[in-house]
Design a protein around this motif. Structure first.
Motif, PDB file in Angstrom:
ATOM      1  N   SER A 187       0.820  -1.229   0.000  1.00 39.69           N
ATOM      2  CA  SER A 187       0.000   0.000   0.000  1.00 39.69           C
ATOM      3  C   SER A 187       0.850   1.274   0.000  1.00 39.69           C
ATOM      4  O   SER A 187       0.444   2.297  -0.541  1.00 39.69           O
ATOM      5  N   ASN A 188       2.047   1.225   0.619  1.00 41.70           N
ATOM      6  CA  ASN A 188       2.895   2.428   0.677  1.00 41.70           C
ATOM      7  C   ASN A 188       3.965   2.464  -0.407  1.00 41.70           C
ATOM      8  O   ASN A 188       4.789   3.367  -0.426  1.00 41.70           O
ATOM      9  N   LEU A 189       3.972   1.457  -1.302  1.00 43.61           N
ATOM     10  CA  LEU A 189       5.110   1.331  -2.216  1.00 43.61           C
ATOM     11  C   LEU A 189       5.278   2.551  -3.123  1.00 43.61           C
ATOM     12  O   LEU A 189       6.396   3.051  -3.297  1.00 43.61           O
ATOM     13  N   ASP A 190       4.178   3.051  -3.696  1.00 42.90           N
ATOM     14  CA  ASP A 190       4.303   4.183  -4.628  1.00 42.90           C
ATOM     15  C   ASP A 190       4.894   5.404  -3.934  1.00 42.90           C
ATOM     16  O   ASP A 190       5.736   6.106  -4.493  1.00 42.90           O
ATOM     17  N   LYS A 191       4.468   5.651  -2.709  1.00 42.32           N
ATOM     18  CA  LYS A 191       5.009   6.800  -1.959  1.00 42.32           C
ATOM     19  C   LYS A 191       6.504   6.602  -1.688  1.00 42.32           C
ATOM     20  O   LYS A 191       7.309   7.528  -1.833  1.00 42.32           O
ATOM     21  N   VAL A 192       6.875   5.360  -1.313  1.00 42.46           N
ATOM     22  CA  VAL A 192       8.289   5.064  -1.037  1.00 42.46           C
ATOM     23  C   VAL A 192       9.126   5.251  -2.299  1.00 42.46           C
ATOM     24  O   VAL A 192      10.208   5.850  -2.277  1.00 42.46           O
ATOM     25  N   LEU A 193       8.609   4.768  -3.442  1.00 42.98           N
ATOM     26  CA  LEU A 193       9.350   4.908  -4.708  1.00 42.98           C
ATOM     27  C   LEU A 193       9.544   6.374  -5.064  1.00 42.98           C
ATOM     28  O   LEU A 193      10.593   6.783  -5.562  1.00 42.98           O
ATOM     29  N   THR A 194       8.529   7.197  -4.794  1.00 41.91           N
ATOM     30  CA  THR A 194       8.650   8.641  -5.061  1.00 41.91           C
ATOM     31  C   THR A 194       9.691   9.258  -4.134  1.00 41.91           C
ATOM     32  O   THR A 194      10.539  10.051  -4.558  1.00 41.91           O
ATOM     33  N   ASP A 195       9.634   8.874  -2.848  1.00 42.95           N
ATOM     34  CA  ASP A 195      10.558   9.446  -1.855  1.00 42.95           C
ATOM     35  C   ASP A 195      12.012   9.151  -2.191  1.00 42.95           C
ATOM     36  O   ASP A 195      12.887   9.981  -1.964  1.00 42.95           O
ATOM     37  N   ASN A 239      19.532 -18.930   4.201  1.00 41.44           N
ATOM     38  CA  ASN A 239      18.803 -17.665   4.057  1.00 41.44           C
ATOM     39  C   ASN A 239      19.628 -16.631   3.316  1.00 41.44           C
ATOM     40  O   ASN A 239      20.849 -16.561   3.505  1.00 41.44           O
ATOM     41  N   PHE A 240      18.955 -15.793   2.523  1.00 41.73           N
ATOM     42  CA  PHE A 240      19.624 -14.691   1.819  1.00 41.73           C
ATOM     43  C   PHE A 240      18.704 -13.476   1.848  1.00 41.73           C
ATOM     44  O   PHE A 240      17.476 -13.621   1.898  1.00 41.73           O
ATOM     45  N   THR A 241      19.301 -12.302   1.801  1.00 46.64           N
ATOM     46  CA  THR A 241      18.492 -11.076   1.693  1.00 46.64           C
ATOM     47  C   THR A 241      19.081 -10.185   0.600  1.00 46.64           C
ATOM     48  O   THR A 241      20.303 -10.139   0.417  1.00 46.64           O
ATOM     49  N   PHE A 242      18.212  -9.497  -0.107  1.00 50.58           N
ATOM     50  CA  PHE A 242      18.622  -8.548  -1.149  1.00 50.58           C
ATOM     51  C   PHE A 242      17.895  -7.232  -0.916  1.00 50.58           C
ATOM     52  O   PHE A 242      16.683  -7.219  -0.664  1.00 50.58           O
ATOM     53  N   PHE A 243      18.642  -6.132  -1.016  1.00 57.95           N
ATOM     54  CA  PHE A 243      18.005  -4.815  -1.030  1.00 57.95           C
ATOM     55  C   PHE A 243      17.498  -4.553  -2.452  1.00 57.95           C
ATOM     56  O   PHE A 243      18.233  -4.730  -3.427  1.00 57.95           O
ATOM     57  N   ILE A 244      16.231  -4.122  -2.556  1.00 59.24           N
ATOM     58  CA  ILE A 244      15.596  -3.942  -3.863  1.00 59.24           C
ATOM     59  C   ILE A 244      15.316  -2.456  -4.088  1.00 59.24           C
ATOM     60  O   ILE A 244      14.726  -1.793  -3.236  1.00 59.24           O
ATOM     61  N   HIS A 245      15.739  -1.971  -5.262  1.00 60.61           N
ATOM     62  CA  HIS A 245      15.516  -0.559  -5.582  1.00 60.61           C
ATOM     63  C   HIS A 245      14.078  -0.331  -6.052  1.00 60.61           C
ATOM     64  O   HIS A 245      13.376   0.527  -5.533  1.00 60.61           O
ATOM     65  N   LYS A 305      13.163   8.551  -5.172  1.00 53.25           N
ATOM     66  CA  LYS A 305      13.430   8.936  -6.567  1.00 53.25           C
ATOM     67  C   LYS A 305      13.842   7.711  -7.392  1.00 53.25           C
ATOM     68  O   LYS A 305      14.893   7.705  -8.034  1.00 53.25           O
ATOM     69  N   ALA A 306      13.010   6.668  -7.328  1.00 50.30           N
ATOM     70  CA  ALA A 306      13.312   5.440  -8.083  1.00 50.30           C
ATOM     71  C   ALA A 306      13.064   5.698  -9.561  1.00 50.30           C
ATOM     72  O   ALA A 306      11.976   5.513 -10.082  1.00 50.30           O
ATOM     73  N   ASP A 307      14.102   6.133 -10.238  1.00 53.79           N
ATOM     74  CA  ASP A 307      14.018   6.522 -11.647  1.00 53.79           C
ATOM     75  C   ASP A 307      13.763   5.286 -12.507  1.00 53.79           C
ATOM     76  O   ASP A 307      14.384   4.248 -12.333  1.00 53.79           O
ATOM     77  N   LYS A 308      12.871   5.394 -13.447  1.00 55.89           N
ATOM     78  CA  LYS A 308      12.506   4.218 -14.260  1.00 55.89           C
ATOM     79  C   LYS A 308      13.693   3.675 -15.044  1.00 55.89           C
ATOM     80  O   LYS A 308      13.779   2.497 -15.326  1.00 55.89           O
TER      81      LYS A 308
END
Length: 735
Positions: free
Chosen positions: A327-335, A401-407, A337-340
């Motif tokens: 639900s908050n993803l679009d706001k987070v992407l804007t914050d 276990n593994f973790t990845f940070f996702i842009h 500046k997740a450039d396409k």
């Protein structure tokens, strides 16, 4: 969070001592049945590897203290911290017949805090479903080898060294690695083996001001500037900033992201150094309790550096909550500046957590008759990780276990490839668009995936979950004082955390919180040993050596008064003649016609050893017993050490303060950089002191011991109780 005092657990030590022969049998089985086959399969050169003798020794593991967390923990779990020490004269001999190589281990030392989590608690016997064991931070580990040079000459091992081996072992013991022991078969162990971080800490490492100038010219007559850089630690994740040349107010504007798995207990540790061609100089440190950051959500402050007379550091810390919905993803992407166009770089909007379980019906690889050695390579964008190798099987079980940070999860894919490590060929691959997870229930998928370019029934079983990283805004009353009052971890109870001396700066200056970082540096590898490899080239051999700088200097710095550097400083050493006289007077009052016994001031337990490999004297301050009371509440003891004749402030080592106790437990390790011939001419000056407030009447000496280090046994080391006296000399009969 309430940190109860650590309790002694002699009953536990007696139990361990009684069980020790059986524990040794288990350890021998572990070496012969698990470690030996794993080493043999790891490399063709090691196929003749075997343990010829495994004897862990008669000296059992010692538990110096137990802490049970009772508040702010889940009702279905019990958290224990065990302060453990193992100083064992063991004999573990190994040989590689093919190369006529023999080597072994003749002593091992481990000192550290081991966390034991009992969860979930259940309503049937045995009441506990499973047990998880790990170290919160790297334990102090020393191994005394025999024939190590022979071993490191064997092909396949020649890239290793003593320190790399110690690092690999230490990292394997630290979060996020954990040992899970199921006690009940019905318990969903997958849930325990799929640990979700408590949160993500985003660290904006912005700038510093008024640092010390360490570089000098004209043989020290002219004070110059420094070339500062920072080392940032959260658990076993280590980040190093770039070096800013000749600047006492450097601006880094770098960003790091770190996983936080466990609190209470984890801290953000920062040390600043001045890069030098020989040994990098220390410019100050800071330790911040992550529980405080979680409460505040966002901190943007100037912090005064500890352990140095001047300097402050500007940090912006963001606590990111892991949200199981989009639900908050679009706001987070804007914050962020997740450039396409740049789908793979920049700040993270989400975290991908992956549990790699197993594979079935893998093809045989190049040779049809033989089973492959499967290894899994996973990547998201530019970030790649690799599983352990499983040998000679087409039905491997990994349970990793593994973790990845996702842009940007809308545009990125998880790519998985199973490879045969022996023949370097692909056994099958798989691509999972992360957008698929956004629409799944709880943003989690757990299934067997069909592999492409593989056998007809080849599958890989994984559980993958996506969590959106959301910065929650705190609702605050208008009169809320921003964090300067709130964020003061107690010096007294836990002792490890220094009080955060922070003040809000009137002008953050350029490069403050609103400017986007020029070079975001995102780190946080999940694999042991990866952090060190990721260091920038500036570190050099000596820079990397400083990554191993004893964390005791961070752990043991009570928030001291920042004063200009008098040597020695007024707050440093009160074990002067007047303090000795006061102590003698107090002893006479205590005695009051009665006999105080052999050691009227009590005793202190120390482990003292010289490590020739590290060229350091290592002193572990374990505990004191039967100290004298300063007031009706007891005493607030801490231990101060110098390596005489050096009594400069930089040569001082201090433990944390233990409040209202006459039997404090410290279990802190310190080191002094000094060679063996030199240290044998020196004396260790150890004073136990009462903390009190600054300039308080209750501040003073509780007892001293002077330990002459001219001993042949120093390389082996010893653990001993020492009698405390008024001036550190041998105990004398009271007059």
């Amino acid at each position: 969070v309430h940190f109860p005092d650590t309790e002694r657990a002699e009953w536990l030590n007696k139990t361990v001592k009684h069980m020790w022969p059986f524990i040794c049998q288990f350890i021998e089985k572990l070496f012969r049945e698990t470690i030996e086959p794993a080493v043999r399969g790891a490399n063709t050169h090691l196929s003749t590897f075997s343990f010829t003798k495994v004897d862990v020794g008669q000296q059992p593991l010692r538990i110096n203290g137990v802490k049970v967390y009772t508040e702010n923990v889940d009702k279905r779990q019990i958290i224990l911290d065990l302060q453990i020490s193992f100083v064992g004269n063991c004999e573990i001999d190994l040989e590689i017949k093919r190369y006529f190589c023999r080597a072994g281990v003749k002593s091992i030392q481990i000192h550290g805090t081991m966390r034991v989590i009992l969860e979930p608690l259940i309503g049937d016997m045995p009441l506990v479903g499973a047990l998880s064991i790990f170290f919160l931070r790297k334990p102090l580990l020393e191994i005394n080898w025999t024939g190590l040079t022979n071993l490191l000459d064997v092909p396949g091992l020649n890239g290793l060294s003593d320190t790399i081996i110690l690092d690999i072992i230490s990292n394997y013991l630290v979060l996020p690695n954990r040992i899970t022991v199921p006690l009940v078969s019905e318990v969903q162990i997958a849930q325990l083996r799929f640990p979700v971080p408590k949160g993500v800490l985003r660290i904006h490492f912005i700038e510093a001001q008024d640092l010390q100038g360490k570089d000098t010219y004209l043989k020290g007559l002219v004070k110059g500037k420094s070339d500062p850089y920072g080392i940032i630690r959260v658990g076993n994740q280590i980040f190093q900033s770039r070096v800013i040349k000749e600047n006492l107010s450097p601006k880094w504007n770098e960003v790091y992201e770190a996983l936080v798995y466990e609190h209470p207990g984890q801290e953000l540790e920062i040390e600043l150094f001045d890069e030098d061609p020989d040994k990098d100089d220390f410019l100050g440190s800071l330790m911040i309790d992550l529980l405080e950051v979680e409460k505040e959500r966002l901190l943007d402050e100037w912090f005064t550096l500890d352990e140095v007379p001047k300097g402050k550091l500007h940090l912006r810390l963001e606590w990111l909550t892991l949200m199981p919905n989009a639900s908050n993803l679009d706001k987070v992407l804007t914050d962020i500046k997740a450039d396409k166009d740049q789908a793979n770089d920049g700040l993270s909007s989400a975290l991908l957590i992956l549990y790699l379980d197993s594979a079935r019906n893998l093809p045989s690889g190049k040779k049809i008759s033989s089973n492959p050695n499967p290894v899994v390579q996973m990547s998201v964008g530019h970030k790649a990780q690799e599983s352990k190798i499983r040998y000679k099987t087409n039905e491997p079980v990994w349970e990793e276990n593994f973790t990845f940070f996702i842009h940007n999860p809308k545009r990125q894919d998880l790519e998985v490839e199973v490879r045969d490590e022996q023949h370097q060929c692909s056994l099958g691959n798989l691509k999972v668009p992360l957008s698929q997870l956004l629409t799944s229930e709880d943003m989690t998928v757990s299934q067997r995936f069909q592999l492409s370019n593989s056998g007809p029934n080849s599958t890989i079983k994984m559980k993958i979950a996506l969590r959106v990283l959301h910065l929650e805004k705190q609702e605050r009353p208008p009169d809320h004082q921003h964090s300067a009052q709130v964020k003061r971890p107690s010096v007294s109870k836990e002792g490890r955390k220094t009080s955060i001396k922070s003040h809000m700066s009137g002008s953050p200056g350029p490069g403050g919180s609103n400017t986007a970082p020029s070079t975001p540096v995102i780190g946080g590898s999940d694999k042991p040993g990866m952090e060190e490899k990721a260091q920038p080239p500036e570190a050099g051999p000596q820079g990397l050596h400083d990554l191993g700088r004893s964390s005791s200097s961070l752990l043991a710095s009570p928030g001291h008064i920042s004063v200009k550097e008098p040597t020695p400083s007024i707050a440093s050493d009160i074990s002067l003649p007047i303090a000795t006289q006061e102590l003698r007077q107090r002893l006479r009052q205590l005695e009051n016609g009665t006999t105080l016994g052999q050691s009227p001031l009590g005793q202190i337990q120390l482990t003292i050893r010289h490590s020739s490999q590290r060229n350091k004297l290592i002193v572990v301050v374990h505990a004191c017993r039967n100290l004298i009371a300063f007031s009706e509440d007891g005493s607030d003891p801490y231990v101060r050490m110098y390596l005489l004749p050096d009594k400069r402030r930089s040569g001082r080592r201090k433990t944390h303060v233990s409040k209202k106790t006459l039997n404090p437990v410290f279990d802190q390790s310190f080191d002094f950089s000094v060679s063996l011939p030199e240290v044998q001419r020196r004396t260790l000056d150890v004073a136990v002191k009462n903390s009190g407030g600054f300039l308080s009447k209750d501040k003073g000496l509780l007892g001293k011991v002077l330990v002459a280090l001219a001993s042949e046994e120093l390389a082996k080391g010893w653990t001993q109780w020492y009698d405390l006296t008024e001036d550190g000399t041998r105990p004398q009969a009271m007059t």
